[in-house]
Design a protein around this motif. Structure first.
Motif, PDB file in Angstrom:
ATOM      1  N   SER A  46      17.177  21.311  14.777  1.00 40.01           N
ATOM      2  CA  SER A  46      17.032  22.755  14.915  1.00 40.01           C
ATOM      3  C   SER A  46      16.467  23.101  16.283  1.00 40.01           C
ATOM      4  CB  SER A  46      16.097  23.299  13.828  1.00 40.01           C
ATOM      5  OG  SER A  46      14.767  22.855  14.037  1.00 40.01           O
ATOM      6  N   SER A  47      16.688  24.324  16.705  1.00 48.12           N
ATOM      7  CA  SER A  47      16.158  24.773  17.998  1.00 48.12           C
ATOM      8  C   SER A  47      14.642  24.643  18.036  1.00 48.12           C
ATOM      9  CB  SER A  47      16.568  26.229  18.261  1.00 48.12           C
ATOM     10  OG  SER A  47      17.972  26.337  18.375  1.00 48.12           O
ATOM     11  N   ALA A  48      13.991  24.908  16.914  1.00 48.40           N
ATOM     12  CA  ALA A  48      12.530  24.846  16.853  1.00 48.40           C
ATOM     13  C   ALA A  48      12.017  23.421  17.056  1.00 48.40           C
ATOM     14  CB  ALA A  48      12.034  25.390  15.519  1.00 48.40           C
ATOM     15  N   ASP A  49      12.816  22.439  16.696  1.00 45.84           N
ATOM     16  CA  ASP A  49      12.379  21.047  16.790  1.00 45.84           C
ATOM     17  C   ASP A  49      12.970  20.316  17.994  1.00 45.84           C
ATOM     18  OD1 ASP A  49      10.613  19.299  15.395  1.00 45.84           O
ATOM     19  OD2 ASP A  49      12.326  18.084  14.790  1.00 45.84           O
ATOM     20  N   SER A  66      20.915  25.942  13.565  1.00 44.59           N
ATOM     21  CA  SER A  66      19.728  25.504  12.845  1.00 44.59           C
ATOM     22  C   SER A  66      20.140  24.710  11.621  1.00 44.59           C
ATOM     23  CB  SER A  66      18.890  26.716  12.421  1.00 44.59           C
ATOM     24  OG  SER A  66      18.417  27.390  13.555  1.00 44.59           O
ATOM     25  N   LYS A  90      23.238  27.211  19.684  1.00 41.04           N
ATOM     26  CA  LYS A  90      22.228  26.649  18.798  1.00 41.04           C
ATOM     27  C   LYS A  90      22.692  26.751  17.356  1.00 41.04           C
ATOM     28  CE  LYS A  90      19.546  30.929  18.496  1.00 41.04           C
ATOM     29  NZ  LYS A  90      18.260  31.540  18.732  1.00 41.04           N
TER      30      LYS A  90
END
Length: 342
Positions: A81-84, A5, A3
């Motif tokens: 990003s990993s969050a998205d 970011s 990953k």
């Protein structure tokens, strides 16, 4: 890969997923990829790094080649990003794409949950894990280019004068470790007494940090660098030492520095997936084997400016080993353990 970011490049290329949406949806009812042969397959990619990054650039190149042949429509998002990641994956799955490619290192569990939610979509993802029949539309791949890495090591061992080799990687994960070990095994073929300095910078795209790490290894005696990351060849060029490239051919940018490179060709992997999706036969499988040299998934870059600088007997040895790899009489060892300095 892992990953990374970054800023999100939102999938705004929606013009490409408009007019053909209804037809693709009708063609794709049922198993993943039940698409009429005459239709272009709608393919989307989700990348956690810029498409210029070595690893991702090879996937992007193969997808564009299929697009240029008229086989697929292709859209992508980079620097996700990993969050998205989940949002972008779901958006592509819901807008008519029948094959989604990319990498899920570090976000494995969430990605497989998403695949389960869209059984009509095929997912082909770079992964350190194996396929699972419980998620039949989720296949994995990896850059198993240890064959080409081994061959570059043979050249490196012969070209190093100090037999002190520097190696700078991103993270000590299987995708990197196996290439480093194969390279080191190749070095030992021509320089059995070689020593290695091994370091990881904790990033997939931080050329300044990779460069500084390489400087430190050169100061410690390395006269040849294994450039697993961008930035290493810059340090080698500035300090007047040699370098070995990884995944892409950077010799045109460093004609007096990069001796040889191990190239990854993602085309066999992607072409196999496209064929399976179009035939309606896509299933959970490990596509890693399509990166092997015998399947056309990797190669040794031309020596170019170093063609006449590499000893003839070394080039003959490389050719012999390459032939043996392709005919199966030589199998390069796959070692996913973290390499250590010696």
């Amino acid at each position: 890969m892992s990953k990374y970011s970054g800023t999100v490049f939102n999938p705004t290329r929606r013009a490409l997923v408009g007019a053909a949406g209804a037809a693709a949806a009708l063609a794709a009812i049922g198993a993943p990829g039940r698409v009429f042969a005459q239709e272009k397959l709608k393919v989307a990619a989700v990348y956690t790094v810029p498409v210029e990054q070595q690893w991702v650039s090879r996937i992007h190149k193969a997808a564009n080649a299929a697009k240029d042949r008229g086989e697929i429509e292709y859209v992508y998002s980079e620097n996700v990003s990993s969050a998205d990641n989940e949002r972008v994956l779901r958006e592509y799955a819901e807008t008519g794409n029948k094959l989604i490619i990319g990498e899920v290192f570090g976000i494995e569990e969430a990605s497989r949950v998403i695949a389960n939610d869209y059984p009509e979509v095929a997912f082909l993802m770079g992964s350190s894990f194996k396929p699972d029949d419980a998620v039949p539309n989720f296949s994995v791949f990896d850059n198993y280019i240890q064959d080409a890495s081994y061959l570059t090591g043979i050249v490196a061992g012969a070209m190093s004068k100090t037999k002190n080799i520097g190696m700078v990687g991103g993270y000590p994960i299987p995708e990197v470790n196996r290439l480093m070990h194969a390279f080191m095994a190749g070095v030992k073929e021509t320089a059995p007494d070689a020593k290695f300095q091994v370091a990881f910078i904790g990033s997939w795209f931080d050329p300044p940090k990779a460069k500084e790490t390489a400087f430190a290894q050169i100061e410690a005696g390395a006269d040849l660098m294994y450039a697993e990351r961008f930035g290493v060849s810059d340090a080698a060029k500035e300090k007047g030492v040699l370098a070995i490239g990884n995944v892409i051919d950077t010799q045109p940018d460093y004609p007096e520095t990069v001796v040889a490179s191990a190239l990854w060709h993602f085309e066999p992997t992607l072409d196999k997936a496209i064929a399976e999706v179009k035939a309606g036969t896509f299933k959970a499988a490990d596509y890693g084997v399509y990166s092997f040299m015998k399947n056309g998934g990797c190669s040794l870059a031309p020596f170019g400016t170093f063609e006449d600088k590499i000893p003839a007997e070394i080039k003959a040895m490389v050719a012999e080993k390459e032939k043996a790899i392709k005919d199966g009489s030589l199998v390069t060892v796959i070692n996913d353990e973290e390499p250590k300095s010696s």
